[in-house]
Design an enzyme around this catalytic site. Structure first.
Site, PDB file in Angstrom:
ATOM      1  N   SER A  21      28.103  12.134  -9.420  1.00 51.49           N
ATOM      2  CA  SER A  21      28.735  11.709 -10.670  1.00 51.49           C
ATOM      3  C   SER A  21      30.160  11.200 -10.469  1.00 51.49           C
ATOM      4  O   SER A  21      30.551  10.211 -11.124  1.00 51.49           O
ATOM      5  CB  SER A  21      28.721  12.848 -11.687  1.00 51.49           C
ATOM      6  OG  SER A  21      27.417  13.085 -12.157  1.00 51.49           O
ATOM      7  N   LYS A  69      24.127  24.154 -18.780  1.00 46.06           N
ATOM      8  CA  LYS A  69      23.832  23.355 -19.966  1.00 46.06           C
ATOM      9  C   LYS A  69      23.560  24.187 -21.217  1.00 46.06           C
ATOM     10  O   LYS A  69      23.779  23.711 -22.337  1.00 46.06           O
ATOM     11  CB  LYS A  69      22.642  22.430 -19.699  1.00 46.06           C
ATOM     12  CG  LYS A  69      22.923  21.367 -18.644  1.00 46.06           C
ATOM     13  CD  LYS A  69      21.724  20.456 -18.455  1.00 46.06           C
ATOM     14  CE  LYS A  69      22.008  19.424 -17.375  1.00 46.06           C
ATOM     15  NZ  LYS A  69      20.897  18.460 -17.234  1.00 46.06           N
ATOM     16  N   VAL A 157       6.101  31.355 -18.144  1.00 39.90           N
ATOM     17  CA  VAL A 157       5.351  30.628 -19.173  1.00 39.90           C
ATOM     18  C   VAL A 157       5.921  30.872 -20.565  1.00 39.90           C
ATOM     19  O   VAL A 157       5.809  30.008 -21.455  1.00 39.90           O
ATOM     20  CB  VAL A 157       3.853  30.980 -19.101  1.00 39.90           C
ATOM     21  CG1 VAL A 157       3.567  32.382 -19.627  1.00 39.90           C
ATOM     22  CG2 VAL A 157       3.014  29.940 -19.851  1.00 39.90           C
ATOM     23  N   ASP A 158       6.587  32.009 -20.790  1.00 41.77           N
ATOM     24  CA  ASP A 158       7.192  32.264 -22.103  1.00 41.77           C
ATOM     25  C   ASP A 158       8.206  31.183 -22.461  1.00 41.77           C
ATOM     26  O   ASP A 158       8.295  30.759 -23.620  1.00 41.77           O
ATOM     27  CB  ASP A 158       7.882  33.635 -22.120  1.00 41.77           C
ATOM     28  CG  ASP A 158       6.889  34.791 -22.157  1.00 41.77           C
ATOM     29  OD1 ASP A 158       5.690  34.514 -22.310  1.00 41.77           O
ATOM     30  OD2 ASP A 158       7.317  35.953 -22.020  1.00 41.77           O
TER      31      ASP A 158
END
Length: 283
Positions: A21, A69, A157-158
């Protein structure tokens, strides 16, 4: 926390040494004769509050990558509609000591898929690996752009199921489901029907990282487009290329999301060609 006095913009992450960046964004700033005010800084997740306080006093803008984030959100004063929806911030604009949070990852995904594959997201059957910050933004972009279906595969998976529920509420016809990355049968079915595989986990950042899926599964679909958000060769991309599948790394995603960040900060049109040249420069 210290930074050079002339640095007004940072990308933060943990790790962040790999980030391109700075040379990409500085190329954009130089295009407008604004110097090279952008640098990178590793920030321990446990010190994100301290960094937010520093940013209020000393910076004009920040890009955030893994794992910041989502953990930055409690420290942000105002979220854009997109950022609030996907609960992910990859761009901060600082004005009068206030932090304004944005998510440009969705714009990055749309631009990258268009640039690399000549395809719009509308009508595509998509298998997305991951359920973190970038994946959250991408999932909302996919339903907003009316992809035909979205299968979210994640080791936990939750997290995939929670994301599927969130984006289903915004869907205008996109069929959304969640599966486990360890469910081979479900993965086989998803790959067989997919037009596009989006790899948005952090696997591949380190050279010794395993592939996110069993790479033999790529042999199930000779028409599959493979996109990996990591912007250096990964086992997934290498196998896709060996099979002759259309494949692309995350370079264009970074460029398009970075361009959107630049426009948020400066109000100026991002010089994409200059940013591409900057991206390719050695650090």
């Amino acid at each position: 926390m210290t930074a050079h006095s002339k640095i007004d913009y940072l990308v933060i992450g943990d790790p962040v040494a790999h980030s391109r960046s700075p040379q990409m964004q500085n190329a954009a700033f130089e295009y407008y004769n604004m110097g090279r005010p952008y640098d990178k800084l590793r920030v321990d997740p446990a010190r994100i509050g301290e960094f937010a306080a520093y940013a209020r006093e000393h910076l004009k803008g920040v890009n955030l990558t893994v794992p910041h984030k989502q953990i930055i959100i409690p420290f942000v004063d105002e979220l854009s509609p997109q950022s609030a929806a996907c609960q992910s911030v990859n761009t901060l604009k600082i004005v009068d000591g206030k932090l304004y949070g944005y998510s440009t990852d969705g714009a990055g995904i749309s631009g990258a898929i268009r640039e690399n594959f000549g395809a719009a997201l509308k009508g595509l059957h998509v298998l997305m690996l991951g359920a973190g910050g970038a994946a959250n933004a991408a999932a909302f972009e996919l339903v907003w752009q009316q992809s035909a279906s979205l299968t979210i595969a994640n080791r936990t998976v939750d997290k995939a199921e929670n994301l599927a529920r969130k984006v289903s509420g915004c869907s205008q016809g996109t069929a959304v489901e969640a599966i486990s990355l360890t469910d081979t049968t479900a993965l086989k079915n998803a790959i067989a029907k997919a037009d596009l595989l989006l790899q948005l986990t952090s696997l591949g950042l380190h050279k010794d990282d395993p592939a996110p899926i069993d790479l033999t599964l790529l042999e199930l679909n000779e028409n599959l487009k493979v996109f990996d958000a990591i912007y250096h060769p990964t086992p997934l991309l290498q196998r896709a290329q060996q099979l002759g599948l259309p494949a692309a790394d995350g370079s264009e995603m970074l460029i398009f999301q970075g361009a959107a960040s630049f426009e948020i900060w400066t109000g100026k049109k991002a010089p994409l060609d200059a940013m591409r040249r900057g991206f390719k420069q050695d650090q």
